[in-house]
Design a protein around this motif. Sequence first.
Motif, PDB file in Angstrom:
ATOM      1  N   GLU A  59       2.316  -0.698  -7.994  1.00  0.00           N
ATOM      2  CA  GLU A  59       1.855  -0.855  -6.588  1.00  0.00           C
ATOM      3  C   GLU A  59       2.665  -0.431  -5.614  1.00  0.00           C
ATOM      4  O   GLU A  59       2.382   0.200  -4.520  1.00  0.00           O
ATOM      5  N   LEU A  60       4.002   0.173  -5.891  1.00  0.00           N
ATOM      6  CA  LEU A  60       4.888   0.688  -4.771  1.00  0.00           C
ATOM      7  C   LEU A  60       4.147   2.109  -4.484  1.00  0.00           C
ATOM      8  O   LEU A  60       4.381   2.726  -3.606  1.00  0.00           O
ATOM      9  N   VAL A  61       3.672   2.776  -5.685  1.00  0.00           N
ATOM     10  CA  VAL A  61       3.251   4.320  -5.601  1.00  0.00           C
ATOM     11  C   VAL A  61       1.654   4.072  -4.871  1.00  0.00           C
ATOM     12  O   VAL A  61       1.466   4.950  -3.991  1.00  0.00           O
ATOM     13  N   THR A  62       1.014   3.316  -5.376  1.00  0.00           N
ATOM     14  CA  THR A  62      -0.327   3.030  -4.792  1.00  0.00           C
ATOM     15  C   THR A  62      -0.327   2.624  -3.212  1.00  0.00           C
ATOM     16  O   THR A  62      -1.225   3.124  -2.389  1.00  0.00           O
ATOM     17  N   ASP A  63       0.669   1.951  -2.872  1.00  0.00           N
ATOM     18  CA  ASP A  63       0.498   1.484  -1.357  1.00  0.00           C
ATOM     19  C   ASP A  63       0.944   2.605  -0.412  1.00  0.00           C
ATOM     20  O   ASP A  63       0.473   2.393   0.488  1.00  0.00           O
ATOM     21  N   GLN A  64       1.374   3.799  -0.965  1.00  0.00           N
ATOM     22  CA  GLN A  64       1.686   5.018  -0.135  1.00  0.00           C
ATOM     23  C   GLN A  64       0.302   5.749   0.109  1.00  0.00           C
ATOM     24  O   GLN A  64       0.491   6.758   0.904  1.00  0.00           O
ATOM     25  N   LEU A  65      -0.756   5.419  -0.826  1.00  0.00           N
ATOM     26  CA  LEU A  65      -1.937   6.434  -0.778  1.00  0.00           C
ATOM     27  C   LEU A  65      -2.746   5.786   0.514  1.00  0.00           C
ATOM     28  O   LEU A  65      -2.884   4.632   0.777  1.00  0.00           O
ATOM     29  N   PRO A  66      -3.213   6.976   1.299  1.00  0.00           N
ATOM     30  CA  PRO A  66      -4.140   6.491   2.227  1.00  0.00           C
ATOM     31  C   PRO A  66      -5.318   5.867   1.930  1.00  0.00           C
ATOM     32  O   PRO A  66      -6.015   5.023   3.049  1.00  0.00           O
ATOM     33  N   SER A  67      -5.896   5.784   0.722  1.00  0.00           N
ATOM     34  CA  SER A  67      -6.884   5.013   0.626  1.00  0.00           C
ATOM     35  C   SER A  67      -6.819   3.727   0.233  1.00  0.00           C
ATOM     36  O   SER A  67      -7.578   2.842   0.028  1.00  0.00           O
ATOM     37  N   THR A  68      -5.486   3.140   0.112  1.00  0.00           N
ATOM     38  CA  THR A  68      -5.365   1.730  -0.194  1.00  0.00           C
ATOM     39  C   THR A  68      -5.700   0.860   0.784  1.00  0.00           C
ATOM     40  O   THR A  68      -5.636   1.086   2.179  1.00  0.00           O
ATOM     41  N   PRO A  69      -6.629  -0.097   0.600  1.00  0.00           N
ATOM     42  CA  PRO A  69      -6.943  -1.045   1.627  1.00  0.00           C
ATOM     43  C   PRO A  69      -5.916  -1.779   2.292  1.00  0.00           C
ATOM     44  O   PRO A  69      -4.821  -2.023   1.948  1.00  0.00           O
ATOM     45  N   SER A  70      -6.197  -2.259   3.455  1.00  0.00           N
ATOM     46  CA  SER A  70      -5.303  -3.410   4.279  1.00  0.00           C
ATOM     47  C   SER A  70      -5.028  -4.297   3.564  1.00  0.00           C
ATOM     48  O   SER A  70      -5.837  -5.061   2.879  1.00  0.00           O
ATOM     49  N   ARG A  71      -3.750  -4.950   3.402  1.00  0.00           N
ATOM     50  CA  ARG A  71      -3.291  -6.385   2.978  1.00  0.00           C
ATOM     51  C   ARG A  71      -4.097  -7.378   3.578  1.00  0.00           C
ATOM     52  O   ARG A  71      -3.952  -8.319   2.831  1.00  0.00           O
ATOM     53  N   LYS A  72      -4.944  -7.316   4.599  1.00  0.00           N
ATOM     54  CA  LYS A  72      -5.370  -8.547   5.174  1.00  0.00           C
ATOM     55  C   LYS A  72      -6.935  -8.482   4.958  1.00  0.00           C
ATOM     56  O   LYS A  72      -7.535  -9.252   5.325  1.00  0.00           O
ATOM     57  N   VAL A  73      -7.550  -7.479   4.102  1.00  0.00           N
ATOM     58  CA  VAL A  73      -8.880  -7.819   3.839  1.00  0.00           C
ATOM     59  C   VAL A  73      -8.925  -8.842   2.638  1.00  0.00           C
ATOM     60  O   VAL A  73      -7.768  -9.180   2.122  1.00  0.00           O
ATOM     61  N   PRO A  74      -9.957  -9.745   2.609  1.00  0.00           N
ATOM     62  CA  PRO A  74      -9.864 -10.588   1.915  1.00  0.00           C
ATOM     63  C   PRO A  74      -9.560 -10.683   0.063  1.00  0.00           C
ATOM     64  O   PRO A  74      -8.641 -11.430  -0.236  1.00  0.00           O
ATOM     65  N   VAL A  75      -9.659  -9.646  -0.324  1.00  0.00           N
ATOM     66  CA  VAL A  75      -9.408  -9.354  -1.693  1.00  0.00           C
ATOM     67  C   VAL A  75      -8.013  -9.162  -1.860  1.00  0.00           C
ATOM     68  O   VAL A  75      -7.246 -10.006  -2.544  1.00  0.00           O
ATOM     69  N   GLN A  76      -7.268  -8.421  -1.027  1.00  0.00           N
ATOM     70  CA  GLN A  76      -5.825  -8.285  -0.862  1.00  0.00           C
ATOM     71  C   GLN A  76      -5.111  -9.400  -0.571  1.00  0.00           C
ATOM     72  O   GLN A  76      -4.046  -9.864  -0.910  1.00  0.00           O
ATOM     73  N   PHE A  77      -5.517  -9.963   0.552  1.00  0.00           N
ATOM     74  CA  PHE A  77      -4.758 -11.255   1.128  1.00  0.00           C
ATOM     75  C   PHE A  77      -4.983 -12.355   0.113  1.00  0.00           C
ATOM     76  O   PHE A  77      -4.052 -13.084   0.023  1.00  0.00           O
ATOM     77  N   GLY A  78      -6.185 -12.567  -0.619  1.00  0.00           N
ATOM     78  CA  GLY A  78      -6.076 -13.558  -1.654  1.00  0.00           C
ATOM     79  C   GLY A  78      -5.317 -13.520  -2.728  1.00  0.00           C
ATOM     80  O   GLY A  78      -4.647 -14.301  -3.166  1.00  0.00           O
ATOM     81  N   GLY A  79      -5.224 -12.194  -3.399  1.00  0.00           N
ATOM     82  CA  GLY A  79      -4.202 -11.807  -4.321  1.00  0.00           C
ATOM     83  C   GLY A  79      -2.779 -12.365  -3.791  1.00  0.00           C
ATOM     84  O   GLY A  79      -2.013 -12.955  -4.460  1.00  0.00           O
ATOM     85  N   ARG A  80      -2.303 -11.892  -2.689  1.00  0.00           N
ATOM     86  CA  ARG A  80      -1.013 -12.252  -2.094  1.00  0.00           C
ATOM     87  C   ARG A  80      -0.872 -13.699  -2.124  1.00  0.00           C
ATOM     88  O   ARG A  80       0.166 -14.282  -2.189  1.00  0.00           O
ATOM     89  N   ILE A  81      -1.994 -14.591  -1.768  1.00  0.00           N
ATOM     90  CA  ILE A  81      -1.636 -16.127  -1.828  1.00  0.00           C
ATOM     91  C   ILE A  81      -1.685 -16.554  -2.964  1.00  0.00           C
ATOM     92  O   ILE A  81      -0.659 -17.408  -3.027  1.00  0.00           O
ATOM     93  N   VAL A  82      -2.268 -15.949  -3.983  1.00  0.00           N
ATOM     94  CA  VAL A  82      -2.353 -16.672  -5.226  1.00  0.00           C
ATOM     95  C   VAL A  82      -0.774 -16.253  -5.906  1.00  0.00           C
ATOM     96  O   VAL A  82      -0.276 -17.056  -6.552  1.00  0.00           O
ATOM     97  N   LEU A 131       4.801   6.555   6.257  1.00  0.00           N
ATOM     98  CA  LEU A 131       5.548   6.726   5.001  1.00  0.00           C
ATOM     99  C   LEU A 131       7.106   6.116   5.102  1.00  0.00           C
ATOM    100  O   LEU A 131       7.558   5.202   4.212  1.00  0.00           O
ATOM    101  N   PRO A 132       7.615   6.447   6.518  1.00  0.00           N
ATOM    102  CA  PRO A 132       9.139   5.947   6.353  1.00  0.00           C
ATOM    103  C   PRO A 132       8.849   4.310   6.499  1.00  0.00           C
ATOM    104  O   PRO A 132       9.702   3.596   5.918  1.00  0.00           O
ATOM    105  N   ALA A 133       7.847   3.892   7.270  1.00  0.00           N
ATOM    106  CA  ALA A 133       7.830   2.618   7.388  1.00  0.00           C
ATOM    107  C   ALA A 133       7.545   1.753   6.124  1.00  0.00           C
ATOM    108  O   ALA A 133       8.036   0.677   5.691  1.00  0.00           O
ATOM    109  N   ALA A 134       6.686   2.576   5.212  1.00  0.00           N
ATOM    110  CA  ALA A 134       6.448   2.118   4.071  1.00  0.00           C
ATOM    111  C   ALA A 134       7.555   1.678   3.050  1.00  0.00           C
ATOM    112  O   ALA A 134       7.774   1.060   2.268  1.00  0.00           O
ATOM    113  N   LEU A 135       8.440   2.882   3.212  1.00  0.00           N
ATOM    114  CA  LEU A 135       9.660   2.946   2.265  1.00  0.00           C
ATOM    115  C   LEU A 135      10.653   1.775   2.806  1.00  0.00           C
ATOM    116  O   LEU A 135      11.122   1.177   1.816  1.00  0.00           O
TER     117      LEU A 135
END
Length: 152
Positions: A59-82, A131-135
């Motif tokens: 996750e720490l690696v893939t979060d840096q990729l530009p293709s990673t979806p927003s954490r607020k889309v339903p699947v990502q958000f749902g995963g964070r809730i679970v 990138l600096p914000a993500a790190l």
Amino acid sequence: MILLLACLIGIVAGLRTMTAPAAVAWAAHLGWFSVADTPLAFMGYQWTPWIFSILAAIELVTDQLPSTPSRKVPVQFGGRIVVGALVGATVGAAGGMLFAGLIAGVVGAVIGTYGGAAARARLASAFGRDLPAALIEDAVAVIGALLIVAAV
């Protein structure tokens, strides 16, 4: 105090989904707190921290990729809730408050998801790139998770 810690580890799950269960599983496995006689005993099993640690590293690696979806889309958000529910319940179970910890973890995950997205956007804007914000967010999640599980 245990509910505050459950909420805080939920916030970490909102920032970095797999960092929170990795930290909680390591703490349970190393005996920093016990969940042995609870439905969440598997969090302290031998392989659980390793599995979550591998997922956290990915996750720490893939979060840096530009293709990673927003954490607020339903699947990502749902995963964070679970995951927030899981880690909150685990911390709560260590203090005999499994269900209350679960709720606190969910609340924390919502706070972490939206608050983390807003903070990262502001930091990225200030730096002129993401990138600096993500790190910085990575560091906050990892250090925060360690401090939280050490306090349980």
